[in-house]
Write a protein that holds these residues in place. Structure first.
Motif, PDB file in Angstrom:
ATOM      1  N   SER A   1       0.634  -1.766  -0.225  1.00 28.54           N
ATOM      2  CA  SER A   1      -0.088  -0.038  -0.140  1.00 28.54           C
ATOM      3  C   SER A   1       1.299   0.993  -0.174  1.00 28.54           C
ATOM      4  O   SER A   1       2.013   1.491   0.480  1.00 28.54           O
ATOM      5  CB  SER A   1      -0.797  -0.298   1.566  1.00 28.54           C
ATOM      6  OG  SER A   1      -0.091  -0.012   2.499  1.00 28.54           O
TER       7      SER A   1
ATOM      8  N   ASP B   1       0.960   3.842   1.991  1.00 34.61           N
ATOM      9  CA  ASP B   1       0.863   4.544   3.384  1.00 34.61           C
ATOM     10  C   ASP B   1       2.076   3.621   3.174  1.00 34.61           C
ATOM     11  O   ASP B   1       2.572   3.487   4.945  1.00 34.61           O
ATOM     12  CB  ASP B   1      -0.208   4.495   3.739  1.00 34.61           C
ATOM     13  CG  ASP B   1      -0.592   3.530   4.417  1.00 34.61           C
ATOM     14  OD1 ASP B   1      -0.930   1.972   3.566  1.00 34.61           O
ATOM     15  OD2 ASP B   1      -1.918   3.021   4.789  1.00 34.61           O
TER      16      ASP B   1
ATOM     17  N   PRO C   1      -5.130   4.255  -4.066  1.00 36.33           N
ATOM     18  CA  PRO C   1      -3.829   5.215  -3.680  1.00 36.33           C
ATOM     19  C   PRO C   1      -4.250   5.588  -1.881  1.00 36.33           C
ATOM     20  O   PRO C   1      -3.261   5.586  -1.701  1.00 36.33           O
ATOM     21  CB  PRO C   1      -3.723   6.204  -4.465  1.00 36.33           C
ATOM     22  CG  PRO C   1      -4.463   5.714  -5.659  1.00 36.33           C
ATOM     23  CD  PRO C   1      -4.679   4.241  -5.768  1.00 36.33           C
ATOM     24  N   ASP C   2      -5.661   4.936  -2.253  1.00 38.35           N
ATOM     25  CA  ASP C   2      -5.957   5.685  -1.130  1.00 38.35           C
ATOM     26  C   ASP C   2      -5.079   4.088   0.433  1.00 38.35           C
ATOM     27  O   ASP C   2      -6.076   4.758   1.177  1.00 38.35           O
ATOM     28  CB  ASP C   2      -7.756   5.033  -0.969  1.00 38.35           C
ATOM     29  CG  ASP C   2      -8.095   4.295  -0.772  1.00 38.35           C
ATOM     30  OD1 ASP C   2      -7.781   3.064  -1.476  1.00 38.35           O
ATOM     31  OD2 ASP C   2      -9.873   4.337  -1.240  1.00 38.35           O
ATOM     32  N   SER C   3      -4.967   3.178  -0.263  1.00 40.64           N
ATOM     33  CA  SER C   3      -4.975   1.917   1.127  1.00 40.64           C
ATOM     34  C   SER C   3      -5.920   1.716   1.300  1.00 40.64           C
ATOM     35  O   SER C   3      -5.334   0.197   2.214  1.00 40.64           O
ATOM     36  CB  SER C   3      -3.766   2.841   2.220  1.00 40.64           C
ATOM     37  OG  SER C   3      -2.059   2.801   1.586  1.00 40.64           O
ATOM     38  N   GLU C   4      -7.157   1.754   1.080  1.00 43.69           N
ATOM     39  CA  GLU C   4      -8.578   1.326   1.766  1.00 43.69           C
ATOM     40  C   GLU C   4      -9.184  -0.400   0.604  1.00 43.69           C
ATOM     41  O   GLU C   4      -9.456  -0.771   1.105  1.00 43.69           O
ATOM     42  CB  GLU C   4      -9.371   1.892   2.034  1.00 43.69           C
ATOM     43  CG  GLU C   4      -8.401   3.451   3.057  1.00 43.69           C
ATOM     44  CD  GLU C   4      -8.023   2.731   4.098  1.00 43.69           C
ATOM     45  OE1 GLU C   4      -9.085   1.865   5.111  1.00 43.69           O
ATOM     46  OE2 GLU C   4      -7.722   3.031   5.136  1.00 43.69           O
ATOM     47  N   THR C   5      -8.368  -0.109  -0.028  1.00 42.89           N
ATOM     48  CA  THR C   5      -8.880  -1.169  -0.718  1.00 42.89           C
ATOM     49  C   THR C   5      -8.246  -1.417  -2.405  1.00 42.89           C
ATOM     50  O   THR C   5      -6.737  -0.941  -2.108  1.00 42.89           O
ATOM     51  CB  THR C   5     -10.253  -0.220  -1.962  1.00 42.89           C
ATOM     52  OG1 THR C   5      -9.679   0.530  -3.147  1.00 42.89           O
ATOM     53  CG2 THR C   5     -11.555   0.191  -1.295  1.00 42.89           C
TER      54      THR C   5
ATOM     55  N   ASP D   1      -4.771   9.156  -9.690  1.00 41.93           N
ATOM     56  CA  ASP D   1      -6.408  10.132  -8.946  1.00 41.93           C
ATOM     57  C   ASP D   1      -7.343   9.223  -8.429  1.00 41.93           C
ATOM     58  O   ASP D   1      -8.126   9.731  -7.603  1.00 41.93           O
ATOM     59  CB  ASP D   1      -6.741  11.362  -9.522  1.00 41.93           C
ATOM     60  CG  ASP D   1      -7.634  10.817 -11.139  1.00 41.93           C
ATOM     61  OD1 ASP D   1      -7.202   9.577 -11.167  1.00 41.93           O
ATOM     62  OD2 ASP D   1      -8.277  11.467 -11.968  1.00 41.93           O
ATOM     63  N   ASN D   2      -6.999   8.039  -8.379  1.00 41.62           N
ATOM     64  CA  ASN D   2      -7.870   6.979  -8.164  1.00 41.62           C
ATOM     65  C   ASN D   2      -9.284   6.405  -8.730  1.00 41.62           C
ATOM     66  O   ASN D   2     -10.612   6.056  -8.071  1.00 41.62           O
ATOM     67  CB  ASN D   2      -8.264   6.999  -6.318  1.00 41.62           C
ATOM     68  CG  ASN D   2      -8.465   5.513  -5.762  1.00 41.62           C
ATOM     69  OD1 ASN D   2      -8.467   4.265  -6.302  1.00 41.62           O
ATOM     70  ND2 ASN D   2      -9.158   4.776  -4.819  1.00 41.62           N
TER      71      ASN D   2
END
Length: 345
Positions: free
Chosen positions: A86, A88, A134-138, A177-178
């Motif tokens: 990820s 992050d 990019p958000d590391s959540e998905t 930009d996801n």
């Protein structure tokens, strides 16, 4: 639903190939895996590298000490094929040849990993590729079951898909930009809107690997024998060229967007300037097929996983533009010092 279909255009002339043997750039050789290494990834914010192998394990390496950190990470019942970290630096996802997906948490001290007790069930075939958003959540996965899935890391739920692509899915990539997700398959490259799942673009070409450039404007893809750089909105081919003397396998783009690296069953890793499209330096020679690769965050190193079960780190060669920039910087620096000396005198 608005879908644009683009037919690939004829090949452009091949790029120049190397003429002289390689001067080695290898910095470190890491030994531990018992079978070939398909996945390599730098853990962001650390000096650690994580690798995945057909020996069904993941291993973490300390690049300052050149040694493995702790014991092998076990949990897969089949060969590890896909691997991603990820943005992050807190999470790692790995995909197995039996369709299994595992997520690992990087400890706060950045020296240990532990498996997250969440099930990710949905694929019925081997996982060819994984990538974090990019958000590391998905994260997204590409499978030989001809589907692409987007998963919620925390819950293990599929939040988009399964997206049926009609042929084996090899690779996935998010735009920076996801907003878009691209998949390379045995027949097409497909790009979707990540929020709605709407199919935005389909390019009729096989792609074993796909990757958005850091600015999100271009999509780089690799087929058996060539690399194509396409407009990420229209699918128009910007550049197409042959890169290897044997089948292509993988690619990676430097985080600063200046260069592209490719690997092949010709036992080499090669570099190309993403501005001029010219080759950079000489190929990095390996004793066996080069399977996995990844750039470090600072663009200075590249790691490769090889068919000889070894992992190597290499110094990334400078492009001609980078060399010129260094010379200008040195000249400016010396000029400033000389001017200061005259004024003080």
């Amino acid at each position: 639903m608005s879908v644009t279909t683009h037919q690939a255009s004829p090949k452009a002339p091949a790029q120049p190939t190397r003429k002289e043997p390689l001067a080695p750039h290898v910095k470190m050789t890491l030994k531990g895996h018992k079978e070939q290494v398909y996945g390599v990834a730098f853990i962001h914010g650390t000096r650690l590298l994580v690798t995945g192998s057909f020996d069904k394990s993941l291993r973490v390496w300390d690049l300052d000490k050149g040694k493995q950190v702790g014991e092998p990470l076990l949990g897969h019942d089949a060969e590890v094929w896909g691997l991603a970290v990820s943005a992050d630096g807190h999470w790692i996802v790995s995909g197995g040849w039996n369709g299994s997906i595992l997520v690992w948490e990087v400890a706060t001290d950045k020296t240990d990993l532990k498996r997250v007790p969440v099930l990710f069930e949905g694929h019925k075939g081997g996982i060819q590729g994984v990538v974090f958003a990019p958000d590391s959540e998905t994260f997204a996965s590409a499978s030989e079951d001809e589907t692409v899935c987007v998963w919620k890391r925390e819950t293990g739920k599929i939040i988009l898909g399964p997206l049926n692509v009609g042929s084996m899915a090899y690779s996935v990539s998010y735009s920076p930009d996801n907003s878009k997700l691209a998949a390379g398959t045995d027949k097409h490259i497909t790009i979707w809107n990540t929020k709605t799942g709407e199919e935005l673009l389909k390019i009729e070409q096989r792609a074993f690997k796909v990757a958005f450039t850091p600015d999100g404007l271009r999509l780089v893809s690799g087929n058996l024998n060539d690399i194509r750089i396409s407009d990420a909105t229209t699918g128009d081919i910007i550049k197409q060229f042959d890169v290897h003397t044997h089948n292509f396998y993988s690619l990676a783009i430097a985080p600063n967007g200046t260069k592209l690296a490719t690997t092949s069953f010709d036992n080499t890793t090669r570099f190309f300037d993403l501005i001029t499209f010219e080759p950079i330096g000489e190929p990095l020679e390996h004793p066996h097929a080069v399977l996995g690769l990844a750039f470090s965050e600072d663009n200075q190193l590249i790691a490769t996983g090889c068919g000889d079960n070894l992992v190597r780190t290499w110094t990334v060669p400078l492009s001609e533009l980078e060399k010129e920039s260094q010379q200008v910087s040195k000249f400016s620096h010396h000029g400033f010092r000389l001017t200061s000396y005259i004024v003080q005198y």
